[in-house]
Design a protein around this motif. Structure first.
Motif, PDB file in Angstrom:
ATOM      1  N   SER A 224      -3.320   4.972 -14.795  1.00 60.32           N
ATOM      2  CA  SER A 224      -2.934   5.033 -13.411  1.00 60.32           C
ATOM      3  C   SER A 224      -3.902   5.800 -12.582  1.00 60.32           C
ATOM      4  CB  SER A 224      -1.570   6.038 -13.254  1.00 60.32           C
ATOM      5  OG  SER A 224      -0.497   5.321 -13.913  1.00 60.32           O
TER       6      SER A 224
ATOM      7  N   SER B 106      -5.022   3.844  -9.146  1.00 58.31           N
ATOM      8  CA  SER B 106      -5.059   4.472  -8.029  1.00 58.31           C
ATOM      9  C   SER B 106      -6.200   4.634  -7.090  1.00 58.31           C
ATOM     10  CB  SER B 106      -4.473   6.146  -8.146  1.00 58.31           C
ATOM     11  OG  SER B 106      -4.402   6.803  -7.039  1.00 58.31           O
TER      12      SER B 106
ATOM     13  N   ALA C 286       1.116   0.772  -3.061  1.00 55.28           N
ATOM     14  CA  ALA C 286       2.103  -0.046  -3.980  1.00 55.28           C
ATOM     15  C   ALA C 286       3.602   0.143  -3.567  1.00 55.28           C
ATOM     16  CB  ALA C 286       1.934  -0.213  -5.360  1.00 55.28           C
TER      17      ALA C 286
ATOM     18  N   VAL D 150       5.906  -1.059  -9.582  1.00 50.82           N
ATOM     19  CA  VAL D 150       5.138  -0.811 -10.682  1.00 50.82           C
ATOM     20  C   VAL D 150       5.440  -1.973 -11.725  1.00 50.82           C
ATOM     21  CG1 VAL D 150       4.662   0.780 -12.564  1.00 50.82           C
ATOM     22  CG2 VAL D 150       4.714   1.513 -10.293  1.00 50.82           C
TER      23      VAL D 150
ATOM     24  N   TYR E  88      -0.094   5.262  -3.501  1.00 51.03           N
ATOM     25  CA  TYR E  88      -1.098   5.164  -4.510  1.00 51.03           C
ATOM     26  C   TYR E  88      -1.306   6.369  -5.515  1.00 51.03           C
ATOM     27  CZ  TYR E  88      -3.193   7.776  -0.376  1.00 51.03           C
ATOM     28  OH  TYR E  88      -3.214   8.751   0.592  1.00 51.03           O
TER      29      TYR E  88
ATOM     30  N   LEU F  97       3.057   6.698 -10.087  1.00 55.02           N
ATOM     31  CA  LEU F  97       2.833   5.595 -10.685  1.00 55.02           C
ATOM     32  C   LEU F  97       3.377   5.696 -12.246  1.00 55.02           C
ATOM     33  CD1 LEU F  97      -0.594   3.883  -9.439  1.00 55.02           C
ATOM     34  CD2 LEU F  97       1.781   3.215  -8.785  1.00 55.02           C
TER      35      LEU F  97
ATOM     36  N   ALA G  12       0.141  -1.982 -10.328  1.00 54.01           N
ATOM     37  CA  ALA G  12       0.713  -1.612  -9.029  1.00 54.01           C
ATOM     38  C   ALA G  12       0.767  -3.192  -8.405  1.00 54.01           C
ATOM     39  CB  ALA G  12      -0.492  -0.949  -8.196  1.00 54.01           C
TER      40      ALA G  12
END
Length: 414
Positions: free
Chosen positions: A273, A277, A287, A290, A313, A318, A343
């Motif tokens: 992630s 990111s 985003a 997910v 982000y 996430l 994302a």
């Protein structure tokens, strides 16, 4: 109108050739670049001509390649080194044209139609590039020159190594049409099987087939491969400033050993992630959702997706949503072999969004600020300069540098 001059440049046995620059003593031996068997990436990634002549194939298991070629020398991959030589070759291409479209790390299309007055014909430019790469980088390339992208790629495959093939409107039937139909871009094993059932074995058969029949069976792609076999390809070589619209950003990995519980899965999701990111921030995107992919030790897989509470982000948000999705469906009948996170439903980073007046978004905003701060530290001092405490130690993730390689979009999507 001046006929287009398109080059397709393919660096010969790229990974293996780069490795041999530092190991000249292996030049006359069968050499392949392969993944780490212990870390379950035991396949052939690239091979030199001697290994190829012994029957070694890209993407086959190392043990299988060794059966064909017992003397095969396997070298570990070094992606940073390959990326360095890829960038150096691209710099050379840009000295002839601004229309350079990568197709993987070792292949590029160039449109040199507008360079004719400065540097000469496509054949002349191609031969000059071929000699320069050999002289300045110590590598060899095969180059196809033609009036469209598809035939230029055929040309670079036609003679190897260190060769140039010119395919014109006058000679393409002699060069292209005798080839097997599976040599065409977009014709994989399943499509080949269907075409063969229709009596289409050679590209000449494809070119002379009924396009309406092909459309009925294969849809628009049937028409597309028929057009390509007949030299009808007007797709442009993209300018170096061109960027395809980003629809999603993801990252995945096959773990070096199985993940055995939720804690280990969370750590891998969090590490992945952070990479997602960083790319979201660099792209100016957030985003709204997910998507995760899980493959277990029996090679069974599942894909799940869900919405985020806010456009984000944040790697922590996430990760949290990824774990919610994972726990909702995964029953731990088997250990986890590979995971990926993506994302999705991306929006501009500055796009406003509406929240309920009773919601407290302070925690969300704090996570976004923290993400930007962590990224700025890494950008300045290196990716390992700061991390989360729970990510210290063995994450069961391979560390050979493959994550720095981001492949471009496929030609068939252009």
């Amino acid at each position: 109108m001046k006929e287009r001059q398109i080059l397709h440049i393919d660096m010969n046995s790229f990974y293996a050739s780069v490795e041999l620059l530092d190991k000249p003593e292996l030049k006359n031996k069968p050499v392949a670049v392969g993944g780490d068997v212990e870390k379950r990436h035991g396949i052939i990634l690239a091979k030199n001509i001697l290994a190829k002549n012994s029957g070694v194939k890209t993407a086959e298991p190392i043990w299988e390649a060794k059966k064909k070629c017992p003397d095969l020398i396997i070298l570990p991959p070094n992606y940073e080194k390959y990326l360095f030589y890829s960038r150096k070759s691209h710099e050379m291409y840009y000295s002839y044209t601004n229309q350079v479209e990568p197709f993987g790390m070792d292949e590029c299309w160039l449109d040199v139609t507008g360079s004719y007055g400065l540097f000469g014909s496509g054949v002349k430019i191609g031969n000059e590039i071929r000699k320069r790469i050999k002289r300045e980088l110590g590598l060899t390339v095969s180059i196809g020159v033609s009036f469209n992208k598809v035939f230029a790629k055929f040309g670079s495959d036609y003679k190897k190594p260190d060769a140039l093939t010119y395919i014109s409107k006058e000679n393409y039937k002699d060069i292209i049409w005798p080839l097997n139909v599976e040599e065409m871009i977009m014709v994989g094993p399943k499509t080949k099987k269907k075409l063969n059932k229709l009596g289409i074995y050679k590209l000449s058969d494809l070119a002379l087939a009924n396009p309406k029949m092909l459309k009925n069976i294969f849809g628009i792609n049937g028409v597309k491969i028929w057009q390509w076999a007949n030299g009808r390809d007007e797709s442009p070589v993209k300018d170096y400033k061109f960027r395809n619209p980003i629809k999603s950003i993801g990252h995945g990995i096959t773990c070096s050993s199985d993940l055995v519980d939720d804690f280990e899965v969370r750590r891998v999701f969090q590490q992945l992630s952070q990479k997602v990111s960083g790319r979201l921030i660099d792209s100016g995107l957030k985003a709204l959702g997910v998507q995760i992919y899980i493959r277990d030790s029996t090679l069974s897989s599942m894909t799940l997706q869900g919405k985020l509470n806010y456009p984000s982000y944040s790697s922590l948000e996430l990760t949290e949503r990824a774990m919610e999705l994972f726990k909702s469906k995964y029953r731990w009948k088997h250990n986890v072999r590979a995971v990926a996170i993506r994302a999705i439903n991306l929006r501009d980073i500055l796009e406003v969004y509406q929240v309920h007046f009773l919601e407290d978004v302070g925690e969300h905003e704090k996570k976004l600020r923290m993400e930007r701060t962590v990224k700025s530290i890494r950008d300045r001092f290196g990716k390992d300069s700061i991390t989360y405490g729970n990510l210290i130690g063995d994450l069961k993730m391979p560390d050979d540098g493959r994550d720095i390689v981001i492949m471009p979009n496929s030609f068939i999507q252009s």
